[in-house]
Design a protein around this motif. Structure first.
Motif, PDB file in Angstrom:
ATOM      1  N   ARG A  73      11.473   3.021   5.329  1.00  9.92           N
ATOM      2  CA  ARG A  73      12.550   3.190   4.353  1.00  9.92           C
ATOM      3  C   ARG A  73      11.947   2.954   2.984  1.00  9.92           C
ATOM      4  O   ARG A  73      11.285   1.933   2.766  1.00  9.92           O
ATOM      5  CB  ARG A  73      13.663   2.176   4.585  1.00  9.92           C
ATOM      6  N   PRO A  74      12.127   3.860   2.052  1.00 11.36           N
ATOM      7  CA  PRO A  74      11.586   3.648   0.706  1.00 11.36           C
ATOM      8  C   PRO A  74      12.067   2.316   0.132  1.00 11.36           C
ATOM      9  O   PRO A  74      13.185   1.872   0.404  1.00 11.36           O
ATOM     10  CB  PRO A  74      12.149   4.829  -0.103  1.00 11.36           C
ATOM     11  N   ASN A  75      11.185   1.687  -0.656  1.00 14.72           N
ATOM     12  CA  ASN A  75      11.521   0.410  -1.275  1.00 14.72           C
ATOM     13  C   ASN A  75      10.926   0.356  -2.683  1.00 14.72           C
ATOM     14  O   ASN A  75      10.376   1.348  -3.154  1.00 14.72           O
ATOM     15  CB  ASN A  75      11.026  -0.747  -0.388  1.00 14.72           C
ATOM     16  N   ASP A  76      11.023  -0.778  -3.329  1.00 14.06           N
ATOM     17  CA  ASP A  76      10.557  -0.906  -4.711  1.00 14.06           C
ATOM     18  C   ASP A  76       9.058  -0.684  -4.852  1.00 14.06           C
ATOM     19  O   ASP A  76       8.595  -0.188  -5.876  1.00 14.06           O
ATOM     20  CB  ASP A  76      10.910  -2.280  -5.282  1.00 14.06           C
ATOM     21  N   VAL A 105       0.257   4.624   2.279  1.00 18.40           N
ATOM     22  CA  VAL A 105       1.447   4.353   1.480  1.00 18.40           C
ATOM     23  C   VAL A 105       1.236   4.848   0.055  1.00 18.40           C
ATOM     24  O   VAL A 105       0.127   4.779  -0.485  1.00 18.40           O
ATOM     25  CB  VAL A 105       1.806   2.853   1.477  1.00 18.40           C
ATOM     26  N   HIS A 106       2.320   5.365  -0.529  1.00 19.04           N
ATOM     27  CA  HIS A 106       2.281   5.791  -1.938  1.00 19.04           C
ATOM     28  C   HIS A 106       3.024   4.748  -2.755  1.00 19.04           C
ATOM     29  O   HIS A 106       4.189   4.438  -2.495  1.00 19.04           O
ATOM     30  CB  HIS A 106       2.946   7.149  -2.123  1.00 19.04           C
ATOM     31  N   ASP A 127       7.296   4.286  -2.110  1.00 21.23           N
ATOM     32  CA  ASP A 127       8.344   5.310  -2.040  1.00 21.23           C
ATOM     33  C   ASP A 127       8.106   6.360  -0.961  1.00 21.23           C
ATOM     34  O   ASP A 127       9.020   7.093  -0.598  1.00 21.23           O
ATOM     35  CB  ASP A 127       8.561   5.976  -3.397  1.00 21.23           C
ATOM     36  N   ARG A 128       6.864   6.440  -0.440  1.00 24.05           N
ATOM     37  CA  ARG A 128       6.540   7.413   0.605  1.00 24.05           C
ATOM     38  C   ARG A 128       5.437   6.874   1.496  1.00 24.05           C
ATOM     39  O   ARG A 128       4.593   6.114   1.044  1.00 24.05           O
ATOM     40  CB  ARG A 128       6.031   8.725  -0.001  1.00 24.05           C
ATOM     41  N   VAL A 129       5.451   7.309   2.744  1.00 30.94           N
ATOM     42  CA  VAL A 129       4.310   7.088   3.635  1.00 30.94           C
ATOM     43  C   VAL A 129       3.920   8.440   4.213  1.00 30.94           C
ATOM     44  O   VAL A 129       4.743   9.357   4.297  1.00 30.94           O
ATOM     45  CB  VAL A 129       4.590   6.085   4.791  1.00 30.94           C
ATOM     46  N   ARG A 130       2.684   8.548   4.599  1.00 32.44           N
ATOM     47  CA  ARG A 130       2.189   9.749   5.278  1.00 32.44           C
ATOM     48  C   ARG A 130       1.355   9.301   6.471  1.00 32.44           C
ATOM     49  O   ARG A 130       0.531   8.399   6.357  1.00 32.44           O
ATOM     50  CB  ARG A 130       1.295  10.582   4.353  1.00 32.44           C
ATOM     51  N   TRP A 131       1.577   9.965   7.594  1.00 34.61           N
ATOM     52  CA  TRP A 131       0.738   9.774   8.785  1.00 34.61           C
ATOM     53  C   TRP A 131      -0.206  10.961   8.835  1.00 34.61           C
ATOM     54  O   TRP A 131       0.245  12.099   8.965  1.00 34.61           O
ATOM     55  CB  TRP A 131       1.609   9.719  10.039  1.00 34.61           C
TER      56      TRP A 131
END
Length: 146
Positions: A107-110, A37-38, A113-117
Motif C-alpha cells: 500500500r503506498p505510504n509517505d 521500492v520507489h 509510493d511504488r514497488v516493482r517486482w
C-alpha cells in the motif's frame, strides 16, 4: 572496519525476493523476482531499508523496514555485504540480508509510493545507485534460491 562511531548512521534492509512459478514446473523451475521500492522524496529505486531505532537489533530493523515499506513479511536468509557511504556529510552503514517475501500486499505510504517486482537483470538495471546493484549479485551468489 572497526565499530562505527557515534556519528555513523546505522541502518538495515533486505534484498527482498519471491518465487515466480512457471506454468509447467516440471519443464521450468521457479524463477525469482526482486522487490524494489520507489521513494518519491529522492525519486530513486532502491532495496527496502531504513535507519535503526536506538538499541534495535539490525536484523529486526531490516525486517521492520521491509514490512513498513513494502507491506510484506519476510523470512530472513543469509546476511549480505554491508554498504557504507556518505549521506549528508555523515557515514551511513547499512547492513543487508536476503529475505524471501512470505505474505502481504503493498500500500503506498509517505516513504514509498511504488514497488516493482523484477527479474534480477531488470532489478539491476532499474536500481538508481550502483552500490545497490552489487547486492543483487550477492543475493544470487550467497542465498540458496530455487
Amino acid at each position: 572496519m572497526s565499530s562505527p562511531d557515534d556519528r555513523t548512521v546505522l541502518a538495515a534492509g533486505c534484498v527482498l525476493w519471491r518465487r515466480t512459478p512457471r506454468p509447467d514446473p516440471a519443464a521450468h523451475p521457479a524463477d525469482i523476482e526482486i522487490c524494489l521500492v520507489h521513494r518519491p522524496k529522492y525519486d530513486d529505486w532502491s532495496h527496502p531499508k531504513g535507519k535503526l531505532k536506538r538499541g534495535e537489533d539490525a536484523l529486526a530493523g531490516a525486517l521492520r523496514e521491509v514490512a513498513e515499506e513494502t507491506g510484506h513479511t519476510a523470512a530472513p536468509g543469509p546476511e549480505l555485504p554491508t554498504v557504507r557511504y556518505l549521506a549528508d556529510g555523515r557515514l551511513k552503514q547499512v547492513r543487508y540480508w536476503a529475505a524471501e517475501a512470505v505474505s502481504g500486499a503493498f500500500r503506498p505510504n509517505d516513504e514509498v509510493d511504488r514497488v516493482r517486482w523484477l527479474t534480477p537483470d531488470a532489478a539491476r538495471a532499474r536500481l538508481t545507485r550502483p552500490r545497490d546493484r552489487t547486492l543483487v549479485d550477492a543475493l544470487l551468489t550467497t542465498a540458496r534460491l530455487p
